[in-house]
Scaffold this motif. Structure first.
Motif, short mmCIF file in Angstrom:
data_model
loop_
_atom_site.label_atom_id
_atom_site.label_comp_id
_atom_site.label_asym_id
_atom_site.label_seq_id
_atom_site.Cartn_x
_atom_site.Cartn_y
_atom_site.Cartn_z
N ILE A 69 0.85 -1.19 0.00
CA ILE A 69 0.00 0.00 0.00
C ILE A 69 0.88 1.24 0.00
CG2 ILE A 69 -1.66 1.34 1.35
CD1 ILE A 69 -2.77 -1.36 2.35
N GLY A 71 2.25 4.56 0.89
CA GLY A 71 2.13 5.43 2.07
C GLY A 71 1.73 4.70 3.33
N ILE A 72 1.81 3.36 3.31
CA ILE A 72 1.40 2.59 4.49
C ILE A 72 2.21 3.00 5.73
CG2 ILE A 72 3.00 0.67 3.91
CD1 ILE A 72 -0.45 0.22 5.55
N GLU A 73 3.48 3.39 5.50
CA GLU A 73 4.31 3.74 6.66
C GLU A 73 3.76 4.97 7.38
OE1 GLU A 73 5.12 3.92 3.54
OE2 GLU A 73 6.14 5.80 3.06
N HIS A 74 3.12 5.87 6.62
CA HIS A 74 2.52 7.05 7.27
C HIS A 74 1.23 6.67 7.96
CE1 HIS A 74 5.39 9.76 5.48
NE2 HIS A 74 5.15 9.23 4.30
N MET A 75 0.48 5.75 7.34
CA MET A 75 -0.79 5.36 7.95
C MET A 75 -0.57 4.70 9.30
SD MET A 75 -3.06 3.60 5.03
CE MET A 75 -2.75 4.15 3.38
N ARG B 54 11.44 5.61 3.74
CA ARG B 54 10.21 4.89 4.13
C ARG B 54 10.51 3.89 5.24
NH1 ARG B 54 6.86 2.47 -0.74
NH2 ARG B 54 5.22 2.52 0.84
N LYS B 57 10.96 5.41 8.68
CA LYS B 57 9.69 5.75 9.32
C LYS B 57 9.22 4.57 10.19
CE LYS B 57 6.04 8.58 9.19
NZ LYS B 57 6.11 9.92 9.66
N ILE B 58 9.55 3.36 9.76
CA ILE B 58 9.07 2.18 10.47
C ILE B 58 10.07 1.68 11.51
CG2 ILE B 58 8.57 -0.29 10.11
CD1 ILE B 58 6.99 0.61 7.66
N ARG B 90 9.00 0.12 -6.93
CA ARG B 90 8.95 0.81 -5.63
C ARG B 90 8.23 -0.06 -4.59
NH1 ARG B 90 5.09 4.21 -3.39
NH2 ARG B 90 5.90 5.76 -1.92
N PHE B 94 9.97 -2.17 -1.37
CA PHE B 94 9.53 -1.90 0.00
C PHE B 94 9.05 -3.20 0.66
CE2 PHE B 94 6.29 -0.39 3.11
CZ PHE B 94 7.13 0.37 3.91
N LEU B 142 -5.82 -2.90 -3.30
CA LEU B 142 -4.94 -2.14 -2.41
C LEU B 142 -5.69 -0.94 -1.84
CD1 LEU B 142 -1.53 -2.13 -4.30
CD2 LEU B 142 -2.01 -3.18 -2.10
N ILE B 149 -7.74 0.07 6.54
CA ILE B 149 -6.69 0.38 7.51
C ILE B 149 -6.91 1.76 8.13
CG2 ILE B 149 -4.21 0.95 7.72
CD1 ILE B 149 -3.67 -1.48 5.94
N ARG B 157 -3.80 -0.09 14.66
CA ARG B 157 -2.73 0.29 13.72
C ARG B 157 -1.36 0.00 14.33
NH1 ARG B 157 -6.08 5.05 11.54
NH2 ARG B 157 -5.45 6.19 13.38
N PHE B 165 5.06 -5.33 10.26
CA PHE B 165 6.19 -4.58 9.74
C PHE B 165 7.45 -4.71 10.59
CE2 PHE B 165 2.59 -2.96 7.58
CZ PHE B 165 3.05 -2.68 6.31
#
Lengths: 331, 201
Positions: A69, A71-75, B54, B57-58, B90, B94, B142, B149, B157, B165
């Protein structure tokens, strides 16, 4: 803590039996528990029917596909930025965009903030779910941090910034703007500022305001008081504006970092604040000692453990069901 | 857990890739190596920086370190036979990086390998999603899942972030959040049910 029975998820959508079983297996393997008996059972379930295999493939595909998805990291790990829409007022319009989208818009604009256009008059509305603490950044640089299960609504225009704390609590870090004073209403209590940092909390029949920086004017009915940094005031049904007192900033503001702290506070207030964060509603049964004074400090994620501790240490009987947690007086 | 095309309209057995090097390129001509290297370099320049961002961020600074798993994801991509046929490099990069990160937790990796082997009849456990045809979800699916989500509670979440993740076990999540393992399991059941329902909307 006494727990009855096994919780059964309710109010969930219907999905077919193989799909539900498949996702139960998937959830089991996500747990990280190693259980050879379970593994054998899974292999047998998989071989029992082609439908099972197909259902498990679908579930795995969904589980793995989540990572595709955009932008999943922002969600999942994002911080929200609130953009005040630049257009004529549309009452239903919410000035709130979810993290990913807002971030990408901000990037597209080349800035984290979009300036208010001329003659803007925009309704804003921010809210948090139970258990959520979130900071919203407004276009004028002001920040509003909401505690769990809280809501702030209002209107931003060229002439004024009028907000209303509908429920819960909020910490305001307001950018100074001589031309546009900011006011926050919480029932009968109104707070008026030019620019400052303060916290306002609404409980049933009670509103408290605590100022961290700068000064604010608090009004209730015809009474008004000026508060400076480090001062706090409580308004309730009996006394529209009580005495101005001092407060311990570390304790009063600790909720912003996910910690609730109480010094000699009545159980009633503790339960009220717990309800902003607890998964299950917490309720005082009739006859429970609502006025019992306690001193406690705990992370908002550990309400269950705290209640179990109260059950053990005080004459309280805490019972959890699938739908709520009820506190009784011990007999 | 290996995901492969298993779309309802997909006839025949799912396409299981058991060997990263297939014998015949689709066009019948061996790909020119210099071309291939140029193309990979181009992908690297185009995607590496954003991919690291990205992942940061996680995982924050790690472990796993975002740079390490981003590099490893590119290695996987470079090992693909038909690298030009990846629908979305991309998204592929990821997802691959996230799955590599999951595998850095022994307990989680064990479960994933066991499941994959059960599903695919013991092929090499190191083979993970190496088919560029791997289409996990179409664009519309998706979007449906993304919508579902967005409707999850913050706690849900958080649990999805930590399990899917960060590859944390329930025990690890319990240590960090104080939520009971039964609660985490119940929440994850609900999450899956909501996402499955979201797909059917």
């Amino acid at each position: 803590m006494k727990t009855r029975g096994t919780p059964v998820p309710t109010g969930l959508p219907d999905i077919t039996a193989p799909d539900a079983e498949a996702s139960a297996w998937l959830v089991h393997f996500a747990s990280g528990r190693h259980d050879p008996a379970k593994e054998q059972a899974f292999a047998a379930w998989l071989d029992a029917s082609p439908d099972h295999r197909a259902a498990f493939r679908r579930a795995s595909q969904l589980w793995d596909g989540i990572a595709e998805i955009d932008g999943i990291e922002h969600m999942l790990a994002g911080q929200d930025t609130v953009r005040i829409p630049r257009q004529q007022r549309t009452p239903s319009r919410r000035g709130l965009l979810l993290g990913g989208l807002a971030a990408s818009l901000a990037c597209a604009a080349g800035t984290g903030l979009l300036l208010l256009g001329p003659s803007a008059s925009d309704p804003v509305s921010f809210s948090t779910a139970r258990g959520e603490i979130r900071t919203f950044t407004l276009t004028d640089g002001s920040k509003i941090t909401l505690g769990g299960a809280s809501r702030v609504e209002g209107l931003f225009s060229d002439a004024a910034r009028d907000l209303r704390l509908v429920n819960g609590n909020a910490y305001f870090d307001i950018a100074r703007d001589e031309r546009r004073p900011l006011s926050v209403n919480a029932g009968r209590v109104r707070v008026r500022v030019l620019g400052t940092r303060f916290d306002i909390r609404k409980r049933t029949g009670q509103v408290s305001v605590a100022v961290e920086h700068g000064h604010v004017r608090v009004m209730a009915d015809a009474a008004a008081r000026d508060l400076r940094a480090g001062e706090r005031i409580v308004s309730d049904a009996a006394l529209p504006l009580g005495e101005v007192g001092t407060f311990d900033a570390d304790r009063v503001f600790s909720w912003r970092t996910g910690r609730l702290s109480f010094v000699d506070a009545p159980l009633r207030d503790i339960v009220a604040d717990m309800n902003q964060y607890s998964d299950l509603p917490v309720r005082l049964a009739p006859g429970a000692p609502a006025e019992m004074r306690l001193t406690l400090s705990f992370p908002v994620g550990q309400i269950g453990q705290v209640l179990a501790g109260l059950d053990a240490a005080y004459p309280l009987d805490v019972r959890e069901s699938d739908t709520e947690i009820v506190i009784f007086a011990s007999r | 857990m290996q995901a492969k095309p298993s779309r309802s309209d997909h006839a025949g057995p799912p396409n299981i890739v058991s060997d990263p090097v297939s014998m015949t390129p689709s066009d019948g001509e061996p790909e020119d190596l210099a071309d291939r290297v140029r193309f990979l370099n181009h992908l690297f320049r185009q995607h590496y920086g954003e991919l690291v961002g990205r992942l940061r961020k996680i995982y924050g600074a790690g472990p796993p370190e975002p740079e390490d798993i981003a590099q490893a994801a590119f290695s996987k991509l470079a090992g693909l036979e038909e690298v030009r046929r990846i629908r979305s490099p991309r998204a592929f990069l990821f997802r691959t990086a996230i799955n590599l990160a999951l595998n850095s937790n022994d307990k989680v990796r064990r479960g994933r390998n066991f499941v994959r082997n059960s599903l695919n009849g013991n092929i090499s456990p190191n083979v993970e999603e190496i088919s560029p045809e791997t289409v996990l979800m179409g664009k519309q699916d998706l979007e449906r899942v993304a919508r579902a989500i967005r409707r999850l509670t913050p706690k849900q979440r958080e649990i999805l972030l930590r399990t899917r993740f960060r590859g944390q076990t329930y025990a690890e999540i319990r240590k960090e959040t104080g939520w009971s393992e039964a609660d985490i399991s119940r929440q994850l059941h609900n999450i899956m049910a909501l996402l499955q329902a979201g797909l059917d909307e």
